[in-house]
Scaffold this motif. Structure first.
Motif, PDB file in Angstrom:
ATOM      1  N   ARG A 119     116.176  16.480 -26.178  1.00 18.02           N
ATOM      2  CA  ARG A 119     116.184  16.069 -24.367  1.00 18.02           C
ATOM      3  C   ARG A 119     117.917  15.850 -24.140  1.00 18.02           C
ATOM      4  NH1 ARG A 119     111.205  16.299 -21.622  1.00 18.02           N
ATOM      5  NH2 ARG A 119     109.960  15.200 -22.789  1.00 18.02           N
ATOM      6  N   ASP A 120     118.047  15.168 -24.441  1.00 14.14           N
ATOM      7  CA  ASP A 120     119.821  15.764 -25.070  1.00 14.14           C
ATOM      8  C   ASP A 120     120.213  17.073 -24.365  1.00 14.14           C
ATOM      9  OD1 ASP A 120     120.512  13.599 -24.983  1.00 14.14           O
ATOM     10  OD2 ASP A 120     120.793  13.195 -26.648  1.00 14.14           O
ATOM     11  N   ILE A 121     120.037  18.154 -25.467  1.00 21.63           N
ATOM     12  CA  ILE A 121     120.389  19.611 -25.009  1.00 21.63           C
ATOM     13  C   ILE A 121     119.473  19.732 -23.867  1.00 21.63           C
ATOM     14  CG2 ILE A 121     120.239  22.086 -25.973  1.00 21.63           C
ATOM     15  CD1 ILE A 121     120.115  20.171 -28.671  1.00 21.63           C
ATOM     16  N   ASN A 122     118.139  19.779 -23.660  1.00 17.40           N
ATOM     17  CA  ASN A 122     117.887  20.304 -22.730  1.00 17.40           C
ATOM     18  C   ASN A 122     118.625  19.838 -20.877  1.00 17.40           C
ATOM     19  OD1 ASN A 122     115.646  20.284 -20.338  1.00 17.40           O
ATOM     20  ND2 ASN A 122     115.072  22.105 -21.535  1.00 17.40           N
ATOM     21  N   ASN A 123     119.257  18.358 -21.605  1.00 14.59           N
ATOM     22  CA  ASN A 123     119.333  17.692 -20.129  1.00 14.59           C
ATOM     23  C   ASN A 123     121.070  18.736 -20.140  1.00 14.59           C
ATOM     24  OD1 ASN A 123     117.917  15.912 -19.162  1.00 14.59           O
ATOM     25  ND2 ASN A 123     118.297  14.241 -20.485  1.00 14.59           N
ATOM     26  N   GLU A 124     121.684  18.591 -21.050  1.00 17.59           N
ATOM     27  CA  GLU A 124     123.193  19.768 -20.600  1.00 17.59           C
ATOM     28  C   GLU A 124     122.873  20.930 -20.764  1.00 17.59           C
ATOM     29  OE1 GLU A 124     126.184  18.452 -21.323  1.00 17.59           O
ATOM     30  OE2 GLU A 124     125.371  16.780 -21.878  1.00 17.59           O
ATOM     31  N   TYR A 125     121.670  21.691 -21.202  1.00 13.55           N
ATOM     32  CA  TYR A 125     121.732  23.024 -20.199  1.00 13.55           C
ATOM     33  C   TYR A 125     120.860  23.199 -18.368  1.00 13.55           C
ATOM     34  CZ  TYR A 125     118.798  27.298 -19.481  1.00 13.55           C
ATOM     35  OH  TYR A 125     118.103  28.218 -18.991  1.00 13.55           O
ATOM     36  N   LEU A 126     120.828  21.644 -18.284  1.00 17.42           N
ATOM     37  CA  LEU A 126     120.477  21.492 -17.160  1.00 17.42           C
ATOM     38  C   LEU A 126     121.440  21.371 -16.305  1.00 17.42           C
ATOM     39  CD1 LEU A 126     116.826  20.724 -16.902  1.00 17.42           C
ATOM     40  CD2 LEU A 126     117.265  22.450 -16.128  1.00 17.42           C
ATOM     41  N   LYS A 127     122.448  20.394 -16.629  1.00 14.61           N
ATOM     42  CA  LYS A 127     123.743  20.612 -15.884  1.00 14.61           C
ATOM     43  C   LYS A 127     124.403  21.686 -16.459  1.00 14.61           C
ATOM     44  CE  LYS A 127     124.523  15.752 -17.013  1.00 14.61           C
ATOM     45  NZ  LYS A 127     125.170  14.667 -18.299  1.00 14.61           N
ATOM     46  N   ARG A 128     124.426  22.618 -16.799  1.00 13.80           N
ATOM     47  CA  ARG A 128     124.555  23.868 -17.164  1.00 13.80           C
ATOM     48  C   ARG A 128     124.483  24.943 -16.222  1.00 13.80           C
ATOM     49  NH1 ARG A 128     124.782  23.129 -22.783  1.00 13.80           N
ATOM     50  NH2 ARG A 128     123.097  25.013 -22.600  1.00 13.80           N
ATOM     51  N   ASN A 177     114.787  27.052 -29.215  1.00 14.59           N
ATOM     52  CA  ASN A 177     116.053  27.043 -28.996  1.00 14.59           C
ATOM     53  C   ASN A 177     117.024  26.327 -29.150  1.00 14.59           C
ATOM     54  OD1 ASN A 177     117.750  28.440 -27.119  1.00 14.59           O
ATOM     55  ND2 ASN A 177     116.035  29.527 -25.477  1.00 14.59           N
ATOM     56  N   GLU A 178     118.216  26.901 -29.487  1.00 21.29           N
ATOM     57  CA  GLU A 178     119.299  25.683 -29.302  1.00 21.29           C
ATOM     58  C   GLU A 178     120.327  25.168 -28.153  1.00 21.29           C
ATOM     59  OE1 GLU A 178     121.149  25.823 -33.435  1.00 21.29           O
ATOM     60  OE2 GLU A 178     119.279  25.460 -34.360  1.00 21.29           O
ATOM     61  N   TRP A 179     119.795  26.331 -27.678  1.00 20.63           N
ATOM     62  CA  TRP A 179     120.451  26.780 -26.163  1.00 20.63           C
ATOM     63  C   TRP A 179     119.910  25.689 -25.006  1.00 20.63           C
ATOM     64  CZ3 TRP A 179     125.242  28.458 -24.566  1.00 20.63           C
ATOM     65  CH2 TRP A 179     125.594  28.697 -22.883  1.00 20.63           C
ATOM     66  N   ASN A 180     118.718  25.219 -24.862  1.00 21.84           N
ATOM     67  CA  ASN A 180     118.256  24.756 -23.925  1.00 21.84           C
ATOM     68  C   ASN A 180     117.021  23.612 -24.388  1.00 21.84           C
ATOM     69  OD1 ASN A 180     115.419  26.011 -24.849  1.00 21.84           O
ATOM     70  ND2 ASN A 180     115.493  27.311 -22.410  1.00 21.84           N
ATOM     71  N   GLY A 181     116.599  23.390 -25.724  1.00 24.43           N
ATOM     72  CA  GLY A 181     116.579  22.505 -26.685  1.00 24.43           C
ATOM     73  C   GLY A 181     115.036  21.565 -26.133  1.00 24.43           C
ATOM     74  N   GLN A 182     113.920  23.639 -25.736  1.00 24.08           N
ATOM     75  CA  GLN A 182     112.545  23.912 -25.778  1.00 24.08           C
ATOM     76  C   GLN A 182     111.999  24.616 -27.466  1.00 24.08           C
ATOM     77  OE1 GLN A 182     111.944  26.031 -22.236  1.00 24.08           O
ATOM     78  NE2 GLN A 182     112.510  24.423 -21.138  1.00 24.08           N
ATOM     79  N   PHE A 183     111.023  24.042 -27.353  1.00 23.56           N
ATOM     80  CA  PHE A 183     110.151  25.227 -28.707  1.00 23.56           C
ATOM     81  C   PHE A 183     108.956  25.417 -27.724  1.00 23.56           C
ATOM     82  CE2 PHE A 183     108.003  21.298 -28.194  1.00 23.56           C
ATOM     83  CZ  PHE A 183     107.428  21.258 -28.801  1.00 23.56           C
ATOM     84  N   VAL A 184     108.627  26.579 -29.058  1.00 21.87           N
ATOM     85  CA  VAL A 184     107.307  27.272 -28.438  1.00 21.87           C
ATOM     86  C   VAL A 184     106.932  27.013 -30.119  1.00 21.87           C
ATOM     87  CG1 VAL A 184     107.857  29.679 -28.861  1.00 21.87           C
ATOM     88  CG2 VAL A 184     105.856  28.740 -27.993  1.00 21.87           C
ATOM     89  N   CYS A 185     105.220  26.849 -30.044  1.00 24.38           N
ATOM     90  CA  CYS A 185     104.628  27.135 -31.828  1.00 24.38           C
ATOM     91  C   CYS A 185     103.467  28.299 -31.453  1.00 24.38           C
ATOM     92  CB  CYS A 185     103.370  25.944 -31.504  1.00 24.38           C
ATOM     93  SG  CYS A 185     101.940  26.251 -32.797  1.00 24.38           S
TER      94      CYS A 185
END
Length: 133
Positions: free
Chosen positions: A113-122, A94-102
């Motif tokens: 972590r960078d994408i996820n931190n930006e997401y959390l800030k938003r 998920n390029e929006w929040n930096g997460q993945f699922v198998c």
């Protein structure tokens, strides 16, 4: 001449000579020989698979996140599936929040972590959500 043809020729001679005990021994030996041929084929296939896995293993690049990639590739694979089953299963990201699922084992986490931190800030609350009256 192959093994099967050689056994067939010897069996024909023994049958004509009317030597039943020797003929029975030949049949038993031919059964064992065929079983051994099957075992050799199975071991060759297993050996090829182990060589393939070893080749892939030499190209595996581990990350701080629970993912693996191959050297010189941006494709993200599940570290859980690789570690437990030696399978490279591409994860859904998920390029929006930096997460993945198998899709294989349902293992999930953060691949960036960078994408996820930006997401959390938003999505971080900017003050109380409930208006107090």
């Amino acid at each position: 001449m192959g093994l099967y043809e050689g056994i067939k020729d010897v069996a024909k001679v023994l049958q004509q000579a009317d030597n039943i005990p020797l003929y029975q021994q030949l049949l038993d030996l031919s059964t064992q020989a065929l079983e051994l041929q099957g075992e050799v084929a199975r071991l060759k296939a297993e050996n090829a698979e182990l060589k393939r896995q070893k080749d892939i293993e030499s190209k595996i690049q581990r990350h701080d996140e629970p993912i693996v990639t191959l050297i010189d590739s941006d494709v993200i694979y599940c570290a859980h599936c690789w570690d437990n089953e030696k399978k490279l299963i591409q994860v859904s990201t998920n390029e929006w929040n930096g997460q993945f699922v198998c899709p294989h084992c349902n293992f999930n986490g953060i691949y960036s972590r960078d994408i996820n931190n930006e997401y959390l800030k938003r999505i971080a609350p900017r003050g109380p959500r409930i208006k107090i009256i």
